[in-house]
Motif scaffolding. Structure first.
Motif, mmCIF file in Angstrom:
data_model
loop_
_atom_site.group_PDB
_atom_site.id
_atom_site.type_symbol
_atom_site.label_atom_id
_atom_site.label_comp_id
_atom_site.label_asym_id
_atom_site.label_seq_id
_atom_site.Cartn_x
_atom_site.Cartn_y
_atom_site.Cartn_z
ATOM 1 N N ASP A 77 0.848 -1.190 0.000
ATOM 2 C CA ASP A 77 0.000 0.000 0.000
ATOM 3 C C ASP A 77 0.882 1.238 0.000
ATOM 4 N N GLU A 78 0.494 2.256 -0.757
ATOM 5 C CA GLU A 78 1.317 3.462 -0.843
ATOM 6 C C GLU A 78 1.529 4.106 0.526
ATOM 7 N N ASP A 79 0.512 4.108 1.364
ATOM 8 C CA ASP A 79 0.657 4.693 2.694
ATOM 9 C C ASP A 79 1.715 3.954 3.515
ATOM 10 N N LYS A 266 1.128 13.686 -0.262
ATOM 11 C CA LYS A 266 0.631 12.388 0.195
ATOM 12 C C LYS A 266 0.907 12.132 1.682
ATOM 13 N N LEU A 267 1.572 13.051 2.384
ATOM 14 C CA LEU A 267 1.773 12.882 3.818
ATOM 15 C C LEU A 267 0.572 13.456 4.574
ATOM 16 N N TYR A 268 0.422 13.009 5.830
ATOM 17 C CA TYR A 268 -0.706 13.452 6.639
ATOM 18 C C TYR A 268 -0.271 14.560 7.603
ATOM 19 N N LYS A 345 -3.932 8.788 19.330
ATOM 20 C CA LYS A 345 -2.700 7.992 19.310
ATOM 21 C C LYS A 345 -2.446 7.339 17.953
ATOM 22 N N SER A 346 -3.502 7.156 17.165
ATOM 23 C CA SER A 346 -3.344 6.408 15.924
ATOM 24 C C SER A 346 -2.672 7.213 14.817
ATOM 25 N N ILE A 347 -2.430 8.493 15.040
ATOM 26 C CA ILE A 347 -1.726 9.275 14.017
ATOM 27 C C ILE A 347 -0.333 8.711 13.765
ATOM 28 N N ARG A 348 0.191 7.967 14.742
ATOM 29 C CA ARG A 348 1.509 7.341 14.569
ATOM 30 C C ARG A 348 1.512 6.320 13.441
ATOM 31 N N LYS A 349 0.329 5.868 13.035
ATOM 32 C CA LYS A 349 0.244 4.880 11.965
ATOM 33 C C LYS A 349 0.343 5.521 10.579
#
Length: 367
Positions: A77-79, A266-268, A345-349
Motif C-alpha cells: 500500500d502506498e501509505d 501524500k503525507l498526513y 494515538k493512531s496518528i503514529r500509523k
C-alpha cells in the motif's frame, strides 16, 4: 574553465588503477555492494540520493526486510511505503519508487531494463541512478556523476566551472569518461564515489594521504577550499504554518492528507492555516472547520509550543506553530470531508513530515 599547473599532466591512464587499488583496501562493507541484483542496487541508490550512508543504511535494511523483491514492493500500500520512508525527506522519491516498482512488476514481469538508456525511461531515475544501476548490475561502461565524483574531478583537474551549470555538466561528464576503466566500470564507479566520501571530503580532506596529491591541481595550487564551484542557490522562501489540533470530547482528532502540488505530497498532517507571518489567534479562526463544527470564535485556543518550530528544506524555511482546540462535541455527527477522524494515538500509523513527527515526539496528545 580548466586550470592546469604548468608542467603537470594528469596521468589519467593510471588514475582508475590507483583508485581501484585504494578502494579494495579501504572500502566500507555495504550490503548493496555485495550483489548484482538490480532491485537491491536501485533501491539503495534511491534511498541514498542526498542521504548519507549512515542515515540511509537502516532504511535500506528495513525496506529489504519488508519487501525482499520488486513484486512485494509493488504490491504494498502506498501509505505503508510512505510511512516506512518517513524521516528521509524528499517524499517524491518514495512515490516514484513505488510507481516504478509497480511498473517493473506488472509491465516487465519483475525484470529491470539492463541498459542505461532503458533505465533512464523509468520514473524517478535520472542520469546518475541509471548509470549506477547499469554499471553495478550489468557492467555497462557508463560513468557515474554524483557530488563525490564532481568533487574529486574538480580538484584533481582544477576545474572551476560550476558543477551545476550546463557547461560544467559537459566538462565533468567528459572527464568522468576519460578516466573510466571500461573493463571494470562497476568497481571504478564505486571506488571514485567512495574516494570522495571518505578521503576527498568537502571539508578537511585527507590530502596528505591522497594517492593523487602530486598530480592534483587543487592541492598543488592551494585551491582545495575553493573547488568545486557551485552556482548560488535561489533566494530562500519563508513560510508560516499554523497547525490546529481539534480534539473531540471522545479523544479524537482530525487529520488530512496533503494532495496538492507542494511539499510533503501524500503525507498526513493536522488542519493547516498558512499565514504571511507568525500568526495571532484571529486568522486561525478563519479555518473552515470552525464553521463545519459550529465552533464559536470565543473558544479558547491553546498554543502547544512556546517556541516556533523551524524546519529547513532545500529552498524554503518552514516556521510552524501548533494550536489545540478542545471541542465539547463528537466529530462523528458532522460531515468533515476531506478530514479523517482518528484516535489521537493512531496518528503514529500515518506517514507524516519530519516536522510533525518532531512535534509528536515532544507532545503527548490526550486520549
Amino acid at each position: 574553465m580548466i586550470i592546469f599547473k604548468v608542467g603537470i599532466i594528469p596521468l589519467t591512464q593510471h588514475f582508475s588503477e590507483n583508485l581501484i587499488s585504494w578502494y579494495q583496501e579501504n572500502k566500507r562493507d555495504l550490503p548493496w555492494r555485495n550483489t548484482k541484483n538490480p532491485y537491491k542496487i536501485w533501491l539503495s541508490e534511491i534511498i541514498l540520493q542526498q542521504t548519507q550512508v549512515k542515515q540511509g543504511l537502516p532504511y535500506y535494511e528495513k525496506f529489504i526486510e519488508a519487501f525482499p523483491d520488486v513484486h512485494q514492493l509493488a504490491n504494498a500500500d502506498e501509505d505503508q511505503v510512505m510511512k516506512m520512508w518517513q524521516g528521509l525527506g524528499y517524499y517524491s522519491r518514495a512515490r516514484n519508487l513505488h510507481f516504478t516498482a509497480k511498473y517493473i512488476s506488472n509491465e516487465c514481469d519483475g525484470k529491470f531494463p539492463n541498459t542505461y538508456k532503458e533505465l533512464l525511461k523509468l520514473k524517478g531515475i535520472g542520469e546518475y541512478t541509471a548509470a549506477a544501476v547499469a554499471s553495478f548490475a550489468y557492467d555497462e561502461p557508463v560513468a557515474v556523476l554524483d557530488g563525490n565524483v564532481y568533487r574529486v574531478l574538480s580538484r584533481y583537474f582544477g576545474i572551476d566551472t560550476p558543477i551545476n551549470s550546463k557547461e560544467g555538466a559537459k566538462i565533468f561528464k567528459s572527464k568522468a569518461y576519460e578516466i573510466l576503466d571500461e573493463a571494470k566500470p562497476a568497481i571504478h564507479n564505486q571506488a571514485i564515489m567512495e574516494y570522495g566520501s571518505l578521503l576527498c571530503k568537502p571539508k578537511s580532506p585527507d590530502c596528505m594521504f591522497c594517492s593523487f596529491n602530486s598530480k592534483c591541481v587543487a592541492f598543488q595550487q592551494n585551491q582545495i577550499k575553493s573547488l568545486p564551484v557551485k552556482l548560488k542557490k535561489l533566494k530562500r522562501r519563508k513560510r508560516y504554518f499554523n497547525y490546529i489540533i481539534f480534539q473531540s470530547s471522545g479523544g479524537e482528532i482530525l487529520i488530512n492528507q496533503r494532495l496538492g502540488k507542494d511539499i510533503w505530497q501524500k503525507l498526513y498532517e493536522f488542519p493547516l492555516v498558512e499565514t504571511q507571518a507568525t500568526a495571532t489567534p484571529k486568522p486561525i479562526f478563519d479555518h473552515e472547520l470552525f464553521d463545519k463544527l459550529n465552533i464559536s470564535n470565543e473558544v479558547k485556543l491553546k498554543k502547544l509550543n512556546p517556541k516556533t518550530y523551524k524546519h529547513v528544506l532545500t529552498h524554503q524555511d518552514i516556521y510552524a506553530d501548533f494550536w489545540a482546540v478542545q471541542c465539547a462535541i463528537e466529530f462523528k455527527n458532522f460531515n468533515l470531508e476531506p478530514y479523517k477522524v482518528v484516535n489521537s494515538k493512531s496518528i503514529r500509523k500515518f506517514a507524516v513530515s519530519i516536522l510533525i513527527d518532531k512535534f509528536l515526539n515532544e507532545h503527548i496528545l490526550e486520549d
